[in-house]
Design an enzyme around this catalytic site. Structure first.
Site, short mmCIF file in Angstrom:
data_model
loop_
_atom_site.label_atom_id
_atom_site.label_comp_id
_atom_site.label_asym_id
_atom_site.label_seq_id
_atom_site.Cartn_x
_atom_site.Cartn_y
_atom_site.Cartn_z
N ARG A 156 0.80 -1.27 -0.04
CA ARG A 156 -0.11 -0.01 0.08
C ARG A 156 0.98 1.35 0.12
NH1 ARG A 156 -5.32 -1.16 3.76
NH2 ARG A 156 -5.97 -2.97 2.49
N ASP A 182 -15.05 8.97 11.35
CA ASP A 182 -14.22 8.03 11.23
C ASP A 182 -12.77 8.89 11.26
OD1 ASP A 182 -14.39 5.15 9.76
OD2 ASP A 182 -12.34 6.00 9.20
C1 LIG Z 1 -14.15 -2.08 8.46
S1 LIG Z 1 -14.71 -0.24 8.42
C2 LIG Z 1 -16.18 -0.30 9.46
C3 LIG Z 1 -17.07 0.50 8.73
C4 LIG Z 1 -18.71 0.35 9.27
N1 LIG Z 1 -18.70 0.59 10.83
C5 LIG Z 1 -19.33 -0.93 9.02
O1 LIG Z 1 -19.17 -1.92 9.83
O2 LIG Z 1 -19.50 -1.46 7.92
C6 LIG Z 1 -13.63 0.16 9.95
C7 LIG Z 1 -13.41 1.72 10.12
O3 LIG Z 1 -12.89 2.00 11.33
C8 LIG Z 1 -12.29 3.29 10.94
N2 LIG Z 1 -11.12 3.45 12.27
C9 LIG Z 1 -10.13 2.82 12.37
N3 LIG Z 1 -9.37 3.18 13.50
C10 LIG Z 1 -10.18 4.28 13.94
C11 LIG Z 1 -10.23 5.23 14.88
N4 LIG Z 1 -9.10 5.19 15.84
N5 LIG Z 1 -10.81 6.15 15.18
C12 LIG Z 1 -11.92 6.28 14.30
N6 LIG Z 1 -12.20 5.33 12.94
C13 LIG Z 1 -11.31 4.35 13.08
C14 LIG Z 1 -11.27 2.99 9.73
O4 LIG Z 1 -10.79 4.32 8.99
C15 LIG Z 1 -12.47 2.22 8.95
O5 LIG Z 1 -13.32 3.19 8.03
#
Ligand SMILES: C[S@@+](CC[C@H](N)C(=O)[O-])C[C@H]1O[C@@H](n2cnc3c(N)ncnc32)[C@H](O)[C@@H]1O
Length: 275
Positions: free
Chosen positions: A32, A144
């Site tokens: 990446r 996010d």
């Molecule tokens: C797999 S996605 C889940 C999206 C949605 N909640 C769902 O279940 O479809 C995980 C998300 O968590 C976010 N994320 C990871 N670490 C984070 C943090 N410390 N604070 C806020 N968001 C975070 C990532 O950027 C990503 O968009």
């Protein structure tokens, strides 16, 4: 990439997001980051590490987090949560949670590119439309850590083929079809956008720019990226953000089983704060 640079980058990612990259993520990270190095004209991993770590290069750290964050999501993902919202949870919130009858407040706490927050908003809108009598005002906060994801959520344009809506009539009711270069794409309609407030929030930042009077938090498929002590700390902060009787919903790959918390489990990833 040498092991020491990999460990250094992992520490930076952890410090700024609490995301824990295991030893098995080195290949993913390398692939990446390769194009990012090209973009920057940086020729070695050591040079990149110096570039990102010296003087707290915050803009580059955000880009790095964008690259490692897994943004996979979908409209109405884990559909049973939205079904339960419509059939029981929203009624309980409106009847029992302080303040909900005048303004219902929900938070999609790791909303990625917005699909989860808009699915929540559509579910609330549908539910309130069926209600007789006065309806509360309502707002869904969407946040996010990924700036790129936040930008996509704000644009609110999605491929029609990916919408995965539980009812076909939602398409016309809640989305405007694009034309010309936007053909095959849809934008969420203003009547939903007006109820969704989007901002970048790191779940581990010192304080949240939200009222600690929320009635519902979706924090799904994100706990898994954090170490257990961070998960435990986060879940207790989410507990604090809810009003008595408020609900927390976690994803199918998350679990609260390994640490103590103050929620009552209602099964299927749904938790409730006591009244
Ligand atoms: C797999 S996605 C889940 C999206 C949605 N909640 C769902 O279940 O479809 C995980 C998300 O968590 C976010 N994320 C990871 N670490 C984070 C943090 N410390 N604070 C806020 N968001 C975070 C990532 O950027 C990503 O968009």
């Amino acid at each position: 990439m040498s092991n020491s640079v990999y460990q250094g980058i992992c520490e930076l990612v952890h410090k700024h997001s609490s995301i824990k990259l295991g030893d098995n993520k080195q290949t993913m990270l390398t692939s990446r980051l390769k194009s990012r190095l090209l973009q920057l004209g940086i020729k070695s991993w050591d040079e990149y590490y110096r570039y990102i770590s010296q003087g707290q290069n915050n803009a580059e750290i955000h880009t790095l987090i964008d690259l490692v964050a897994i943004n996979h999501t979908q409209f109405f993902r884990e559909r049973q949560h939205f079904d339960r919202l419509g059939s029981e949870i929203l009624d309980q919130i409106l009847a029992e949670c302080p303040g909900a009858a005048s303004k219902l407040l929900a938070w999609s706490a790791a909303s990625s590119t917005g699909e989860e927050a808009y699915s929540l908003a559509i579910t609330i809108s549908e539910h309130l439309a069926k209600q007789a009598g006065p309806k509360p005002d309502w707002l869904v906060y969407a946040s996010d850590i990924s700036s790129k994801a936040i930008k996509a959520a704000t644009t609110a344009i999605y491929q029609e083929a990916n919408l995965n809506l539980p009812q076909p009539q939602f398409l016309q009711r809640y989305f405007k079809r694009g034309r010309d270069i936007y053909e095959s794409k849809c934008r969420v309609k203003p009547e939903i956008l007006d109820h969704v407030k989007i901002e970048r929030i790191n779940l581990f930042q010192e304080s949240y720019p939200l009222p600690a009077q929320l009635h519902l938090i979706f924090c799904r498929n994100v706990l898994i990226y954090f170490a257990q002590d961070s998960q435990s700390q986060l879940v207790s902060r989410l507990h604090h953000m809810l009003t008595p009787g408020g609900f927390l919903v976690i994803g199918h790959c998350d679990s609260l089983a390994c640490f103590k918390h103050d929620f009552q489990s209602l099964g299927g990833g749904v938790y409730r704060k006591s009244s």
